[in-house]
Design a protein around this motif. Structure first.
Motif, PDB file in Angstrom:
ATOM      1  N   ARG A  80       0.847  -1.211   0.000  1.00  0.00           N
ATOM      2  CA  ARG A  80       0.000   0.000   0.000  1.00  0.00           C
ATOM      3  C   ARG A  80       0.875   1.251   0.000  1.00  0.00           C
ATOM      4  O   ARG A  80       0.614   2.206  -0.738  1.00  0.00           O
ATOM      5  CB  ARG A  80      -0.915   0.016   1.235  1.00  0.00           C
ATOM      6  CG  ARG A  80      -2.038  -1.022   1.260  1.00  0.00           C
ATOM      7  CD  ARG A  80      -3.114  -0.778   0.232  1.00  0.00           C
ATOM      8  NE  ARG A  80      -3.477   0.618   0.085  1.00  0.00           N
ATOM      9  CZ  ARG A  80      -4.241   1.313   0.938  1.00  0.00           C
ATOM     10  NH1 ARG A  80      -4.757   0.708   1.993  1.00  0.00           N
ATOM     11  NH2 ARG A  80      -4.518   2.575   0.727  1.00  0.00           N
ATOM     12  N   GLY A  97       2.211   2.104  -3.292  1.00  0.00           N
ATOM     13  CA  GLY A  97       1.277   2.611  -4.304  1.00  0.00           C
ATOM     14  C   GLY A  97       0.171   1.653  -4.700  1.00  0.00           C
ATOM     15  O   GLY A  97      -0.619   1.959  -5.595  1.00  0.00           O
ATOM     16  N   ALA A  98       0.092   0.483  -4.051  1.00  0.00           N
ATOM     17  CA  ALA A  98      -0.988  -0.455  -4.386  1.00  0.00           C
ATOM     18  C   ALA A  98      -2.281   0.024  -3.769  1.00  0.00           C
ATOM     19  O   ALA A  98      -2.311   0.385  -2.591  1.00  0.00           O
ATOM     20  CB  ALA A  98      -0.641  -1.852  -3.868  1.00  0.00           C
ATOM     21  N   SER A  99      -3.341   0.015  -4.552  1.00  0.00           N
ATOM     22  CA  SER A  99      -4.639   0.441  -4.015  1.00  0.00           C
ATOM     23  C   SER A  99      -5.281  -0.696  -3.229  1.00  0.00           C
ATOM     24  O   SER A  99      -4.873  -1.863  -3.375  1.00  0.00           O
ATOM     25  CB  SER A  99      -5.550   0.857  -5.164  1.00  0.00           C
ATOM     26  OG  SER A  99      -5.827  -0.269  -5.975  1.00  0.00           O
ATOM     27  N   ARG A 100      -6.272  -0.327  -2.434  1.00  0.00           N
ATOM     28  CA  ARG A 100      -7.009  -1.369  -1.692  1.00  0.00           C
ATOM     29  C   ARG A 100      -7.615  -2.383  -2.662  1.00  0.00           C
ATOM     30  O   ARG A 100      -7.623  -3.583  -2.415  1.00  0.00           O
ATOM     31  CB  ARG A 100      -8.132  -0.722  -0.884  1.00  0.00           C
ATOM     32  CG  ARG A 100      -7.684   0.011   0.356  1.00  0.00           C
ATOM     33  CD  ARG A 100      -8.919   0.629   1.035  1.00  0.00           C
ATOM     34  NE  ARG A 100      -8.550   1.502   2.134  1.00  0.00           N
ATOM     35  CZ  ARG A 100      -8.337   1.071   3.376  1.00  0.00           C
ATOM     36  NH1 ARG A 100      -8.440  -0.200   3.653  1.00  0.00           N
ATOM     37  NH2 ARG A 100      -8.016   1.919   4.337  1.00  0.00           N
ATOM     38  N   ARG A 116      -6.586  -3.231  -5.550  1.00  0.00           N
ATOM     39  CA  ARG A 116      -5.582  -4.122  -6.140  1.00  0.00           C
ATOM     40  C   ARG A 116      -5.181  -5.212  -5.150  1.00  0.00           C
ATOM     41  O   ARG A 116      -4.972  -6.372  -5.532  1.00  0.00           O
ATOM     42  CB  ARG A 116      -4.355  -3.304  -6.540  1.00  0.00           C
ATOM     43  CG  ARG A 116      -3.466  -4.034  -7.504  1.00  0.00           C
ATOM     44  CD  ARG A 116      -2.701  -3.071  -8.335  1.00  0.00           C
ATOM     45  NE  ARG A 116      -1.723  -3.708  -9.182  1.00  0.00           N
ATOM     46  CZ  ARG A 116      -0.918  -3.045  -9.990  1.00  0.00           C
ATOM     47  NH1 ARG A 116      -0.995  -1.731 -10.058  1.00  0.00           N
ATOM     48  NH2 ARG A 116      -0.051  -3.674 -10.743  1.00  0.00           N
TER      49      ARG A 116
END
Lengths: 449, 223
Positions: free
Chosen positions: A354, A357-360, A362
């Motif tokens: 997260r 840069g990973a979204s929820r 994703r």
């Protein structure tokens, strides 16, 4: 190589390899069970349909058409009620009957049934529709006391062309072969002997007075006929005539010339109704069956009786399929538990992703895909396992029951089972995926106390 | 040069009627500038960093990172922006097990606009530049110092506008701490990133020309 979502999923699965393998195995076993049951169900029906071949009617004096089919085609028991020769002649001479093949059961060798019949059994009856009998070696019987072996009977007994054997009256495990000494001896000194050893009911006696010679071995037909030995009716009637005469005179010698009408009994008639050239279903079948029933015969239409048989076992099939379904669901639950438990170890990884840069969404997708992939791995393993198990089951059925079953795996079924496993696994992944979605970054990045 | 960070009237508290854990009137950081933020344990230093990174929601105020209002962005837009504009360094490095040192760096690029074909080369070049001699080894097989370098490489891999360092030397001995700070500050200078370092270590002060104390409400900064 760049890192992708798939790399993350793959590393996640391999980092807890034991859990991954065991979870996938649970799904695989369920999928294999489901596939074996489905493949066997269809293959079983085909196998049972195979023995009746191209006959339209099976005429007997058994207690019911189903019993008639079980005895007359699947050799469950020797039919007890006889049909007399004049009765057979009447059936055979009916203008609506194209082929009438007499059959008689009651003798055995090494526990395998012996069917006495006419030579037409090999020339006019096809054990599978469109597939006539073929000989692996030798020929059909041409005179009394010659025997043709079904493919499995040949394999089980190890008999070869030219071997000599004695048959047992009734079902018996006795497997007495003709030896060189027998040829030297006077056969009359070998009055038939009772043979209780290892006997199936009823205990039979071995007719040492009448040696038979193996003259032919059939190729496999995939039917119960493969378990049988075939001989001509004159041989069977001669033995019965001998039994009758022996009761009056224990020293009596019997030849085919001693056969009387009383001895000329059969236990079944394979009937093929007359039909137009090229046509199979004959309109005469119904009428003929009705008339024969009126005359006191038990008339079975195998094409109708075999589905009845499957209706009986169909309930069991449904239970087994339901059980496999339950195993599949429990496999999915084990995926859920495995993933949910792994969440505790993976919260830090999720938090780091997260931050990077990973979204929820994703993260949710990663866990859900991982779950679906576990289902897919299990399903693919299950297909392989199912095919192996199907082969083993078919082998066991062939070896123990003589039923030749070729498991069939229609691609659409395999696809449906795989899709079902993946969908169930995906549903099972929802709870861990939601847990991953809700993972608090701040809480999980703090250094451990 | 524009502002890398601009904070206005930022406040955060856990309960609606509770005390403000973070309470800053104004704080800004120019591009390439480096600031040390000190404060006692539990003063909300880490929380401030998570607020700046958009990983927590403030009770009030505004955070601009590289001119973009972080909390005006929603969902994956904010996450993608964070991936591009903010790098983070943690006390315990938080390198991912199961991935090599280079892959840990590539993980950061995975969520950026950097073409995939360049990820591996960039990661290896960066690690070589920072002195990591075993880029294909898993982090747990590297020394603490090498792990620190991998963590720094990951933070600057996407050439962010702002690097947030949360107690980066707290688990290191004084000698290694000095080396680690040299590395972090040097990497930020090389990539042009502004650095906001929070620490309660008093020896860090001499490394930063600009310092601020969270204990002084309103974040009076010393320039």
């Amino acid at each position: 190589m760049a890192i992708s979502d798939f790399t993350i999923i793959r590393r996640s699965l391999t980092s807890r390899l034991f859990s991954t393998v065991m979870t996938a195995l649970t799904v695989a076993v369920a999928v294999a069970m489901l596939l074996v049951l489905l493949s066997m169900k269809d293959a079983g029906e085909q196998a049972f349909s195979r023995g009746s071949g191209d006959m339209h009617l099976l005429v007997s004096k058994d207690s019911s058409p189903l019993v008639s089919v079980l005895n007359g085609i699947f050799y469950a028991n020797a039919p007890a009620a006889p049909i007399l020769r004049p009765e057979f002649d009447r059936v055979a001479s009916d203008p609506r009957v194209a082929i009438a093949i007499p059959t008689q059961q009651g003798d055995s060798f090494a526990g395998l049934p012996v069917m006495a019949t006419s030579a037409e059994f090999f020339t006019k009856f096809q054990p599978s529709q469109g597939r006539p009998w073929e000989f692996a070696s030798g020929r059909a019987f041409e005179k009394p006391f010659e025997v043709v072996l079904g493919a499995r009977a040949a394999r089980e007994t190890g008999l070869k062309i030219g071997d000599g054997i004695y048959l047992s009256h009734g079902r018996s495990n006795a497997a007495v072969r003709v030896t060189a000494d027998d040829h030297a001896d006077n056969h009359e000194e070998h009055a038939h002997e009772d043979h209780e050893e290892g006997a199936a009911e009823p205990a039979g006696h071995v007719h040492r007075e009448f040696p038979y010679t193996i003259v032919g071995i059939l190729k496999p037909s995939g039917s119960a006929h493969d378990t049988a030995l075939f001989t001509d009716l004159t041989s069977a009637w001669t033995i019965h005539a001998h039994d009758r005469r022996e009761r009056e005179d224990p020293t009596a010698k019997t030849t085919p010339a001693d056969i009387t009408d009383e001895d000329r009994k059969i236990t079944g008639i394979y009937v093929r109704a007359a039909s137009r050239p090229g046509a199979d279903a004959s309109g005469a079948v119904g009428q003929l069956a009705y008339q024969l029933r009126q005359e006191g015969f038990t008339v079975a239409e195998p094409s109708k009786e075999i589905p009845k048989l499957f209706k009986i076992v169909g309930g069991i099939n449904a239970i087994l399929v339901a059980m496999a379904g339950v195993v599949l669901v429990s496999g999915s639950i084990s995926i859920m538990i495995a993933l949910y438990n792994s969440m505790e170890q993976r919260r830090r990884q999720i938090a780091v992703l997260r931050v990077l840069g990973a979204s929820r969404g994703r993260i949710f997708g990663l866990v859900l895909t991982e779950s679906a992939l576990l289902g897919l791995l299990g399903a693919l393993g299950g297909v392989v396992l199912g095919m192996l198990a199907g082969g083993l089951t078919a082998g066991a059925l062939r070896g123990r029951l003589g039923i030749v079953v070729t498991p069939v795996y229609p691609p659409e079924w395999v696809l449906i089972v795989i899709v079902a496993a993946v969908l169930l696994a995906s549903v099972a992944g929802l709870i861990p995926a939601v847990a991953a979605y809700r993972t608090s970054v701040a809480r999980n990045l703090r250094p451990a106390a | 040069m524009g502002e890398a960070l601009s904070i206005t009237d930022l406040g955060f508290r856990y309960a609606a009627a509770g005390p403000w854990v973070v309470d800053i009137d104004a704080l800004s950081l120019e591009a390439g500038e480096q600031l040390l933020l000190t404060g006692r344990s539990g003063r909300g230093k880490s929380t401030l960093l998570y607020l700046i990174a958009g990983l927590m929601e403030p009770g009030r105020g505004r955070v601009l990172v590289h001119g973009q209002d972080m909390h005006a962005l929603r969902g994956h837009h904010r996450d993608e922006f964070r991936g591009r504009a903010v790098g983070m360094i943690f006390q315990t490095f938080n390198l991912l097990h199961g991935f090599s040192a280079a892959e840990n760096v590539m993980l950061a690029m995975m969520f950026s606009d950097i073409p995939r074909a360049e990820h591996a080369k960039r990661a290896h070049d960066l690690l070589a530049h920072l002195g990591v001699d075993r880029p294909d080894a898993p982090p747990e097989q590297l020394s603490i110092g090498q792990q620190q370098r991998v963590a720094v490489a990951r933070a600057v891999a996407c050439r962010p506008a702002l690097v947030l360092a949360d107690e980066p030397t707290a688990s290191l001995d004084p000698e290694n701490a000095g080396g680690a700070m040299d590395l972090i500050q040097g990497a930020c200078r090389d990539t042009g990133a502004a650095l906001l370092c929070v620490s309660h270590d008093p020896t860090m002060a001499e490394r930063f020309r600009r310092r601020a104390s969270l204990d002084a409400l309103g974040a009076e900064t010393q320039r």
